[in-house]
Design an enzyme around this catalytic site. Structure first.
Site, PDB file in Angstrom:
ATOM      1  CG  ASN A  20      -5.353  -9.089   0.756  1.00  0.00           C
ATOM      2  OD1 ASN A  20      -5.021  -7.896   0.732  1.00  0.00           O
ATOM      3  ND2 ASN A  20      -6.545  -9.493   1.169  1.00  0.00           N
TER       4      ASN A  20
ATOM      5  N   GLY B  30      -3.796  -2.468  -2.463  1.00  0.00           N
ATOM      6  CA  GLY B  30      -2.410  -2.106  -2.765  1.00  0.00           C
ATOM      7  C   GLY B  30      -2.025  -2.549  -4.162  1.00  0.00           C
TER       8      GLY B  30
ATOM      9  CE  LYS C 197      -7.175   1.382  10.589  1.00  0.00           C
ATOM     10  NZ  LYS C 197      -5.882   0.720  10.358  1.00  0.00           N
TER      11      LYS C 197
ATOM     12  CG  ASP D 249      -7.384 -12.085   3.839  1.00  0.00           C
ATOM     13  OD1 ASP D 249      -7.182 -11.380   4.853  1.00  0.00           O
ATOM     14  OD2 ASP D 249      -8.514 -12.272   3.350  1.00  0.00           O
ATOM     15  CB  VAL D 250      -3.227 -10.175   7.778  1.00  0.00           C
ATOM     16  CG1 VAL D 250      -1.888 -10.068   7.076  1.00  0.00           C
ATOM     17  CG2 VAL D 250      -4.021  -8.893   7.673  1.00  0.00           C
TER      18      VAL D 250
ATOM     19  CB  SER E 231      -6.800  -1.272   7.158  1.00  0.00           C
ATOM     20  OG  SER E 231      -8.133  -0.763   7.149  1.00  0.00           O
TER      21      SER E 231
ATOM     22  N   GLY F 157       0.818  -1.215   0.000  1.00  0.00           N
ATOM     23  CA  GLY F 157       0.000   0.000   0.000  1.00  0.00           C
ATOM     24  C   GLY F 157       0.847   1.259   0.000  1.00  0.00           C
TER      25      GLY F 157
ATOM     26  CB  ALA G  33      -1.451   1.681  10.777  1.00  0.00           C
TER      27      ALA G  33
ATOM     28  CE1 TYR H  70      -9.352   2.816   7.872  1.00  0.00           C
ATOM     29  CE2 TYR H  70      -9.936   5.006   8.663  1.00  0.00           C
ATOM     30  CZ  TYR H  70      -8.982   4.104   8.230  1.00  0.00           C
ATOM     31  OH  TYR H  70      -7.663   4.482   8.168  1.00  0.00           O
TER      32      TYR H  70
HETATM   33  P1  NAD Z   1      -3.525   1.501   1.236  1.00  0.00           P
HETATM   34  O1  NAD Z   1      -4.861   1.060   0.813  1.00  0.00           O
HETATM   35  O2  NAD Z   1      -2.633   2.132   0.220  1.00  0.00           O
HETATM   36  O3  NAD Z   1      -2.723   0.291   1.875  1.00  0.00           O
HETATM   37  C1  NAD Z   1      -3.347  -0.731   2.606  1.00  0.00           C
HETATM   38  C2  NAD Z   1      -2.706  -2.049   2.211  1.00  0.00           C
HETATM   39  O4  NAD Z   1      -3.285  -3.091   3.000  1.00  0.00           O
HETATM   40  C3  NAD Z   1      -2.949  -2.419   0.746  1.00  0.00           C
HETATM   41  O5  NAD Z   1      -1.733  -2.772   0.133  1.00  0.00           O
HETATM   42  C4  NAD Z   1      -3.909  -3.607   0.826  1.00  0.00           C
HETATM   43  O6  NAD Z   1      -3.792  -4.494  -0.266  1.00  0.00           O
HETATM   44  C5  NAD Z   1      -3.511  -4.225   2.161  1.00  0.00           C
HETATM   45  N1  NAD Z   1      -4.554  -5.042   2.761  1.00  0.00           N
HETATM   46  C6  NAD Z   1      -5.847  -4.698   3.012  1.00  0.00           C
HETATM   47  N2  NAD Z   1      -6.502  -5.721   3.574  1.00  0.00           N
HETATM   48  C7  NAD Z   1      -5.600  -6.734   3.702  1.00  0.00           C
HETATM   49  C8  NAD Z   1      -5.671  -8.057   4.214  1.00  0.00           C
HETATM   50  N3  NAD Z   1      -6.815  -8.564   4.711  1.00  0.00           N
HETATM   51  N4  NAD Z   1      -4.549  -8.830   4.190  1.00  0.00           N
HETATM   52  C9  NAD Z   1      -3.385  -8.344   3.681  1.00  0.00           C
HETATM   53  N5  NAD Z   1      -3.260  -7.104   3.182  1.00  0.00           N
HETATM   54  C10 NAD Z   1      -4.362  -6.314   3.183  1.00  0.00           C
HETATM   55  O7  NAD Z   1      -3.714   2.475   2.490  1.00  0.00           O
HETATM   56  P2  NAD Z   1      -2.660   3.407   3.249  1.00  0.00           P
HETATM   57  O8  NAD Z   1      -3.059   4.806   3.067  1.00  0.00           O
HETATM   58  O9  NAD Z   1      -1.281   2.995   2.917  1.00  0.00           O
HETATM   59  O10 NAD Z   1      -2.979   3.027   4.763  1.00  0.00           O
HETATM   60  C11 NAD Z   1      -2.162   2.078   5.462  1.00  0.00           C
HETATM   61  C12 NAD Z   1      -2.619   1.982   6.918  1.00  0.00           C
HETATM   62  O11 NAD Z   1      -2.487   3.264   7.548  1.00  0.00           O
HETATM   63  C13 NAD Z   1      -4.069   1.562   7.080  1.00  0.00           C
HETATM   64  O12 NAD Z   1      -4.170   0.716   8.192  1.00  0.00           O
HETATM   65  C14 NAD Z   1      -4.789   2.874   7.356  1.00  0.00           C
HETATM   66  O13 NAD Z   1      -5.931   2.674   8.120  1.00  0.00           O
HETATM   67  C15 NAD Z   1      -3.720   3.651   8.116  1.00  0.00           C
HETATM   68  N6  NAD Z   1      -3.924   5.101   7.982  1.00  0.00           N
HETATM   69  C16 NAD Z   1      -3.591   5.754   6.822  1.00  0.00           C
HETATM   70  C17 NAD Z   1      -3.799   7.126   6.728  1.00  0.00           C
HETATM   71  C18 NAD Z   1      -3.416   7.910   5.485  1.00  0.00           C
HETATM   72  O14 NAD Z   1      -3.609   9.140   5.470  1.00  0.00           O
HETATM   73  N7  NAD Z   1      -2.890   7.316   4.443  1.00  0.00           N
HETATM   74  C19 NAD Z   1      -4.348   7.819   7.809  1.00  0.00           C
HETATM   75  C20 NAD Z   1      -4.696   7.118   8.964  1.00  0.00           C
HETATM   76  C21 NAD Z   1      -4.452   5.754   9.045  1.00  0.00           C
END
Ligand code: NAD
Length: 323
Positions: free
Chosen positions: A47, A51, A164, A71-72, A90, A25, A129, A160
């Protein structure tokens, strides 16, 4: 309770073996890059739900990086020693988690449970996270870690926010019941290269629209605020928290608050095209204002977000142009 001192020794990244879920991701891939630069051995788990393999393409031959496609929400075995488990998997953008409500709840609940189990089994420290969304539509501004939040559990965003909140509670339960070292980061809106153009978050949407010469779609009257942190700043804060001695939860984000109209203007300046804005309907339960109180991170880690919005947007636009 934010000042939860661990009493455990600090943590060194060099030679540590670190599992990163959500590695493909936006944040996960930047985290992997920095961990590798710091000398860690990284096992990514993803998974590809939201991403992209491309985000890790440049690490294909890296001798200290490996990727497990998994898939976690189901049990995963990671052979060998593990020093830290960073749970970032997530769906994270509103478009994604509204489309994937059950997967979002499962990865926050079952995924967190599995990853805490892995950390317990390996004697590793665990980082969650978490998100500013645990504060919901806040009645206190800016939001300190002591604020309990204003979340609608059955609203569309509840999948969501509540996942969290549950994940935080579970991490603290493992910390209390099993004594595992946890780190809980409440991440505020972060942006930068590798965000998907169509993930619905404001920065990539505005950049895409400005680059195409289309009006930028601003929700409501555009007076709602966000505080946007450039990804390099965030990753520095996350690793500071991981290596430090406090459990959290800790707000990590930029305290520089802008209205959505100001953001739209800044993006148009960064792109060098000014197609203007088009006001559209405000999503249900969209928070009116969002700004972290980051005094805890500043006091404990000496951390603050230093890259200003114009600089961060310039870097992000340059990446989209080259991509
Ligand atoms: P993103 O969607 O780019 O990355 C999430 C990754 O998790 C993806 O690669 C996806 O394929 C993977 N994923 C989802 N479900 C899965 C599962 N069941 N098993 C394995 N992999 C799985 O999102 P991001 O912006 O990189 O966010 C990453 C984390 O940071 C998340 O937990 C999100 O809640 C948290 N977060 C992000 C932000 C932000 O501004 N980007 C803000 C607050 C929290």
């Amino acid at each position: 309770m934010t000042d939860h001192m661990e009493g455990d020794p600090g943590f060194r990244l060099a030679d540590a073996r670190v599992v990163v879920t959500g590695a493909a991701g936006f944040l996960g891939s930047h985290l992997c890059d920095t961990l590798l630069r710091e000398g860690a051995v990284v096992v990514g788990v993803d998974n590809f739900l939201t991403g992209e393999a491309d985000n890790l393409g440049h690490l294909g031959d890296h001798e200290r990086f490996s990727l497990v496609e998994h898939d976690v929400t189901t049990y995963v075995e990671i052979p060998g020693e593990v020093d830290a488990v960073l749970h970032f998997a997530s769906p994270a953008s509103p478009i994604d988690y509204l489309e994937l409500p059950i997967q979002t709840m499962k990865v926050g609940a079952l995924g967190t449970h599995n990853m805490l189990g892995l950390a317990k089994d390996k004697g590793a420290r665990f980082m969650l996270a978490s998100t500013s969304e645990v504060y919901g539509d806040p009645e206190i501004h800016p939001q300190p870690e002591t604020y309990w939040g204003n979340v609608n559990p059955i609203g569309p965003r509840g999948v969501y926010d509540e996942a969290k909140r549950f994940a935080e509670a579970l991490a603290f339960a493992y910390h209390g019941a099993h004594g595992i070292a946890i780190r809980v980061a409440r991440i505020f809106n972060t942006y930068g290269p590798r965000m998907r153009m169509h993930d619905g978050r404001a920065v990539p949407t505005f950049i895409r629209q400005a680059m195409a010469g289309e009006p930028l779609t601003v929700h409501g009257d555009g007076s709602q605020t966000r505080s946007l942190c450039y990804v390099d700043d965030l990753v520095a804060g996350l690793l500071g928290l991981l290596c430090g001695r406090v459990t959290g939860p800790m707000n990590l984000g930029s305290p520089h608050e802008v209205t959505m109209l100001e953001l739209a203007e800044a993006v148009q300046d960064a792109v060098g095209r000014h197609p203007g804005v088009q006001l559209s309907r405000r999503p249900v339960d969209d928070p009116q204002m969002r700004r972290p109180d980051t005094s805890f991170a500043h006091r404990e880690l000496g951390w603050e977000a230093g890259i200003d919005l114009r600089e961060g947007l310039a870097r992000t636009v340059a990446w989209y142009r080259a991509a």
